[in-house]
Write a protein that holds these residues in place. Structure first.
Motif, PDB file in Angstrom:
ATOM      1  N   GLY A  24      36.735  33.494 -34.098  1.00  0.00           N
ATOM      2  CA  GLY A  24      35.577  32.975 -34.806  1.00  0.00           C
ATOM      3  C   GLY A  24      34.293  33.672 -34.371  1.00  0.00           C
ATOM      4  N   GLU A  25      34.174  33.979 -33.094  1.00  0.00           N
ATOM      5  CA  GLU A  25      32.996  34.703 -32.591  1.00  0.00           C
ATOM      6  C   GLU A  25      32.901  36.096 -33.202  1.00  0.00           C
ATOM      7  OE1 GLU A  25      30.366  33.852 -30.682  1.00  0.00           O
ATOM      8  OE2 GLU A  25      31.103  31.798 -30.548  1.00  0.00           O
ATOM      9  N   GLN A  26      34.040  36.770 -33.321  1.00  0.00           N
ATOM     10  CA  GLN A  26      34.038  38.106 -33.925  1.00  0.00           C
ATOM     11  C   GLN A  26      33.661  38.046 -35.400  1.00  0.00           C
ATOM     12  OE1 GLN A  26      38.073  38.954 -32.547  1.00  0.00           O
ATOM     13  NE2 GLN A  26      37.295  40.821 -31.569  1.00  0.00           N
ATOM     14  N   MET A  27      34.140  37.024 -36.107  1.00  0.00           N
ATOM     15  CA  MET A  27      33.771  36.875 -37.515  1.00  0.00           C
ATOM     16  C   MET A  27      32.282  36.585 -37.647  1.00  0.00           C
ATOM     17  SD  MET A  27      36.442  37.550 -39.275  1.00  0.00           S
ATOM     18  CE  MET A  27      36.158  36.956 -40.934  1.00  0.00           C
ATOM     19  N   ALA A  28      31.763  35.745 -36.775  1.00  0.00           N
ATOM     20  CA  ALA A  28      30.333  35.449 -36.797  1.00  0.00           C
ATOM     21  C   ALA A  28      29.532  36.724 -36.578  1.00  0.00           C
ATOM     22  CB  ALA A  28      29.997  34.415 -35.721  1.00  0.00           C
ATOM     23  N   TRP A  39      29.952  30.221 -38.127  1.00  0.00           N
ATOM     24  CA  TRP A  39      31.074  30.715 -38.934  1.00  0.00           C
ATOM     25  C   TRP A  39      31.866  29.548 -39.513  1.00  0.00           C
ATOM     26  CZ3 TRP A  39      33.268  34.108 -41.835  1.00  0.00           C
ATOM     27  CH2 TRP A  39      34.631  34.054 -42.083  1.00  0.00           C
ATOM     28  N   ARG A  40      32.116  28.536 -38.689  1.00  0.00           N
ATOM     29  CA  ARG A  40      32.917  27.395 -39.133  1.00  0.00           C
ATOM     30  C   ARG A  40      32.263  26.634 -40.272  1.00  0.00           C
ATOM     31  NH1 ARG A  40      33.965  26.009 -33.401  1.00  0.00           N
ATOM     32  NH2 ARG A  40      32.586  24.266 -33.824  1.00  0.00           N
ATOM     33  N   LYS A  41      30.954  26.747 -40.425  1.00  0.00           N
ATOM     34  CA  LYS A  41      30.276  26.079 -41.540  1.00  0.00           C
ATOM     35  C   LYS A  41      30.693  26.671 -42.881  1.00  0.00           C
ATOM     36  CE  LYS A  41      26.368  24.502 -38.870  1.00  0.00           C
ATOM     37  NZ  LYS A  41      24.914  24.502 -38.702  1.00  0.00           N
ATOM     38  N   TYR A  42      31.254  27.868 -42.876  1.00  0.00           N
ATOM     39  CA  TYR A  42      31.726  28.515 -44.103  1.00  0.00           C
ATOM     40  C   TYR A  42      33.225  28.286 -44.334  1.00  0.00           C
ATOM     41  CZ  TYR A  42      27.258  30.851 -44.200  1.00  0.00           C
ATOM     42  OH  TYR A  42      25.901  31.104 -44.245  1.00  0.00           O
ATOM     43  N   THR A  43      33.925  27.791 -43.311  1.00  0.00           N
ATOM     44  CA  THR A  43      35.375  27.686 -43.421  1.00  0.00           C
ATOM     45  C   THR A  43      35.908  26.265 -43.311  1.00  0.00           C
ATOM     46  OG1 THR A  43      35.672  28.088 -41.046  1.00  0.00           O
ATOM     47  CG2 THR A  43      35.729  30.011 -42.510  1.00  0.00           C
TER      48      THR A  43
END
Length: 87
Positions: A24-28, A39-43
């Motif tokens: 998740g950190e890498q996606m952010a 990131w989690r706010k989008y998933t």
């Protein structure tokens, strides 16, 4: 030019994360977000955020373009008056 855009679903974004093998950190980081919580706010959650076309373009361009091309775009942004520095 107009843009006809429908954002990826939260499931689409989770699948992208899985396909890339990213945390998740890498996606952010890829999408220019503050961290995994953002990131989690989008998933997930009750009302996940829609990812804008600009944010999606930015993240996927970072995957597809070489460093030199990205730096050329960033320099153009600076020329237009922006201050930007990617980690």
């Amino acid at each position: 030019m107009s843009i006809d855009y429908s954002p990826p679903t939260p499931d689409d974004l989770r699948k992208l994360k899985e396909a890339l093998g990213y945390t998740g950190e890498q996606m952010a980081s890829l999408f220019g977000l503050a961290g995994n919580n953002q990131w989690r706010k989008y998933t997930g959650g009750e009302q996940p955020r829609d990812m804008s076309a600009q944010m999606l373009f930015f993240g996927l361009a970072r995957l597809e373009l070489d460093e030199k091309s990205i730096e050329r775009v960033l320099e153009r942004m600076r020329t237009a008056g922006a201050t930007i520095d990617l980690d």
